[in-house]
Design an enzyme around this catalytic site. Structure first.
Site, short mmCIF file in Angstrom:
data_model
loop_
_atom_site.label_atom_id
_atom_site.label_comp_id
_atom_site.label_asym_id
_atom_site.label_seq_id
_atom_site.Cartn_x
_atom_site.Cartn_y
_atom_site.Cartn_z
N ASP A 1 -8.81 -5.41 -5.99
CA ASP A 1 -8.39 -4.30 -5.00
C ASP A 1 -8.82 -2.91 -5.70
O ASP A 1 -8.27 -2.39 -6.67
CB ASP A 1 -6.58 -4.01 -4.91
CG ASP A 1 -6.49 -3.02 -3.95
OD1 ASP A 1 -7.10 -2.34 -3.65
OD2 ASP A 1 -4.94 -2.99 -3.82
N HIS B 1 -7.06 -6.01 -1.40
CA HIS B 1 -5.69 -5.20 -1.12
C HIS B 1 -5.05 -6.12 -0.23
O HIS B 1 -3.81 -5.98 0.21
CB HIS B 1 -6.15 -4.03 0.05
CG HIS B 1 -5.25 -2.81 0.00
ND1 HIS B 1 -4.57 -2.39 -1.42
CD2 HIS B 1 -4.57 -2.06 0.91
CE1 HIS B 1 -3.72 -1.54 -0.90
NE2 HIS B 1 -3.91 -1.19 0.42
N SER C 1 0.75 -1.11 -0.06
CA SER C 1 0.03 0.07 0.10
C SER C 1 1.04 1.24 0.14
O SER C 1 1.60 1.43 -0.89
CB SER C 1 -0.80 -0.01 1.13
OG SER C 1 -2.09 0.73 1.21
#
Length: 699
Positions: free
Chosen positions: A644, A676, A561
């Site tokens: 995601d 994610h 991320s």
């Protein structure tokens, strides 16, 4: 327990088994020998070991506080799924007892005064007494129940169900085309996290309840395109009953379309059963308002609140409201940290809460003022301290606070925190028999001077049998969030014990943007993604490189991320520090990311706004990884989830395509069914094998 004691215990176990003349006399000897070898010849942890650990969840306490009900999820490699069952154990520890054994997960709704455990199983309510006996199904409600809360007088039930509000999907819009699969949208909020908006919204319902019989249910959001519980992660904590059973509370962001995608303004609504009127209790409070919780006395309500609309990582405060006068007070507004979660004390005079502080998450207490008109600052006291996280609070008993706790080298277990001795006493030991087989990985704290002179704290994890006279490959871990704390939490994917067990040293800096070091430190990352936080990473790794045991030719950077973004940024500015990179679902092209991510409030606040606004030029130029690819020259592994929507697939694809066209050794691991995160056990094994395989190839 030391190794000699363990060996003695095992020998006694073996002698006892042989005295009982168990059939197949060689079995006891073989099992005993294996156990002894496991304890005396410990081995490094493996990725397979990680998924054999039981995952502990707290479910509730008995009425007298003497028994803990908890869940354990165990993963099956053969079936590629987890099975959760409930257990009971004395708050003093001891031998756990199976409470449920049916296939399929159960979750406790409440424990009654006579210790009947009411729990959800396959969408229906069941009950079973803690003393034993058969389980009884209470409800058979069409469509099933979710997020159930029974009223204190047991005459009403609050629950959620999915309701079709807008016909976004072609099968709903055009009934004569049942084989079509088309989504039609007129505004934003067309997808969230990993789910396309098909026009169905979770709504709260309230109905009469009589020992399993549910009357006609009232939809508290009838006809409205809003979510409650809040999407995508809200649950039963978004619902509450008033202690007098006359009203219910629910959390909702009453916004749709573009307003929904650009706002964090959730509110707490109170619905009165008698008048059927709804009141907004947090009118004018513009950020997240969540977790409404009454004290047992019923005269006070507390909740978590953020001030700023659109700022998802704002300071989280505890707000207190007197229900008779309506007067509110911020109990933690004067405190320079943020609150994760809280519970009331049984007498209503204190609130216990957990919060990040200096690289850990600890337990705190705050005195609740008797008179809200007196504006003296409430006293806040840190209760626990140590190299561990207090990850949650279950409740208060005469023995202390029942909590969950983790370390980087230990998954969650349940403890009693003794308020007098200030010690954690274990209740559950679900994974002790597994951890005792693994070689220890030492974890130490380290301070570095950052480039601006500030003290920068890092956790450093060392391999088993660490020898400071040898040289080791080293990994810089870049945390996601970006405003997530790197503490003593335990991850089943980014597991630092597992990484260290493969022979790596790992450093985890508490760079700018992490809570636990004051609100300014936490806020300083917003609109400065590629600035001081990245320099903090470089300061930490450069300082660690001064140690003689760091192999300068075998240093890598890894992260997911924002951590994946950090890896992409470092790839264009590291000046030869790193020999390998791994990015999972990282942000690569900030312009295309802004155009495809779904929570625009996050992008608007942290980046400053859209890329076409000249005021944000620095963000989209200097702090944009794609603008620095001319300096890319280092092997890179890129993971990307197909579902995601927070960091959509194009981010990983663009980065991989750049690396390939520039002739850089690179690999793209695409997980089409993952979001994610990586939730499937088999997919997680592939992830681990590719992760460590890449490190072996490149470091």
């Amino acid at each position: 327990m030391n190794r000699v004691s363990i060996l003695t215990a095992l020998l006694l176990m073996g002698a006892s088994a042989m005295a009982q003349k168990v059939p197949e006399k060689n079995i006891e000897k073989s099992v005993l020998t294996d156990k002894i070898n496991n304890y005396l010849d410990k081995r490094p942890m493996t990725a397979e070991d990680l998924w054999k650990l039981g995952r502990v969840s707290t479910e509730g306490l008995s009425a007298d506080g003497n028994t803990v009900i908890y869940g354990v999820s165990n993963y099956s490699f053969e079936e590629n799924k987890s099975e959760k069952n409930l257990y009971t154990i004395s708050v003093k520890g001891g031998v756990a007892q199976n409470f449920t054994t049916e296939p399929g997960g159960e979750s406790v709704v409440e424990v009654t005064a006579n210790n009947d455990v009411i729990y959800l199983y396959k969408g229906q309510l069941w009950t079973k007494n803690l003393k034993g006996g058969a389980a009884t199904q209470l409800t058979n409600y069409e469509g099933g129940l979710s997020n159930v809360k029974l009223s204190p007088d047991k005459k009403h039930i609050l629950f959620s169900q999915s309701v079709l509000i807008t016909k976004n999907h072609s099968k709903d819009k055009y009934a004569d085309l049942p084989k079509s699969n088309v989504y039609i949208y007129d505004n934003l909020d067309y997808r969230h996290w990993d789910t396309d908006n098909d026009g169905r919204f979770n709504h709260p319902f309230v109905a009469t309840y009589d020992n399993g019989k549910i009357g006609e249910a009232i939809d508290l959001l009838e006809g409205q395109p809003f979510y409650s519980p809040t999407a995508p992660f809200g649950g039963a904590e978004d619902f509450a009953w008033s202690p007098d059973s006359k009203s219910v509370l629910y959390v909702c962001k009453k916004k749709a379309g573009t307003e929904y995608a650009t706002s964090t303004n959730t509110d707490i609504y109170q619905y009165a059963l008698g008048t059927k009127q709804t009141k907004n209790l947090t009118e004018g409070m513009m950020g997240y308002d969540t977790h409404p919780t009454f004290n047992k006395q019923g005269n006070r309500l507390a909740w978590l609140s953020m001030k700023t609309d659109g700022y998802e990582a704002d300071k989280n405060d505890i707000i207190l409201q007197d229900m008779a006068t309506g007067q509110k007070v911020n109990l933690t507004g004067h405190w320079d940290e943020t609150v994760n979660a809280f519970v009331w004390s049984n007498d209503g005079k204190k609130i216990y809460f957990v919060a990040p502080t200096r690289g850990t998450v600890q337990l705190f207490a705050i005195d609740v003022p008797a008179n809200l008109q007196v504006r003296s600052l409430p006293n806040i006291q840190q209760l626990s301290e140590g190299q561990f996280d207090i990850s949650g609070i279950v409740g208060e008993t005469k023995d202390g606070l029942v909590v969950t706790s983790t370390k980087m080298t230990q998954a969650a277990e349940i403890y009693v925190y003794n308020l007098k001795s200030k010690k954690l006493n274990p209740i559950t030991t679900v994974n002790d028999s597994k951890y005792v087989q693994f070689k220890e990985t030492k974890v130490e704290g380290r301070f570095t001077k950052a480039s601006d002179g500030e003290d920068l704290f890092s956790w450093v994890i060392y391999p088993p049998d660490f020898d400071p006279t040898k040289k080791y490959p080293t990994l810089l871990f870049c945390q996601g969030g970006p405003q997530s704390a790197t503490t003593q939490g335990y991850s089943f994917r980014w597991n630092f014990q597992l990484m260290a067990s493969q022979g790596y040293i790992i450093i985890l800096p508490n760079r700018r943007g992490m809570p636990g070091w004051g609100t300014k430190w936490n806020e300083d990352i917003s609109k400065d993604w590629g600035g001081q936080p990245i320099r903090d990473y470089l300061s930490a790794i450069d300082d660690l490189k001064k140690e003689p045991y760091i192999d300068h030719d075998r240093i890598g950077a890894i992260g997911a991320s924002y951590g994946g973004y950090s890896v992409f940024m470092l790839a264009g500015m590291h000046e030869g520090r790193f020999k390998s990179f791994i990015s999972h679902c990282g942000l690569f092209n900030m312009e295309s990311w802004y155009g495809t991510t779904e929570e625009l409030f996050f992008a608007n606040y942290d980046l400053g706004g859209p890329y076409w606004d000249k005021a944000n030029a620095k963000t989209y130029k200097d702090f944009n990884p794609i603008k620095h690819i001319d300096k890319w020259n280092t092997p890179i592994l890129i993971f990307q989830g197909g579902k995601d929507y927070r960091v959509p697939i194009g981010q990983g694809q663009e980065a991989f395509q750049v690396a390939q066209l520039k002739g850089i050794k690179s690999r793209f691991v695409f997980l089409p069914e993952e979001n994610h995160w990586v939730l499937s056990g088999h997919n997680a094994q592939v992830w681990q094998r590719e992760f460590f395989g890449w490190l072996k190839e490149t470091l």
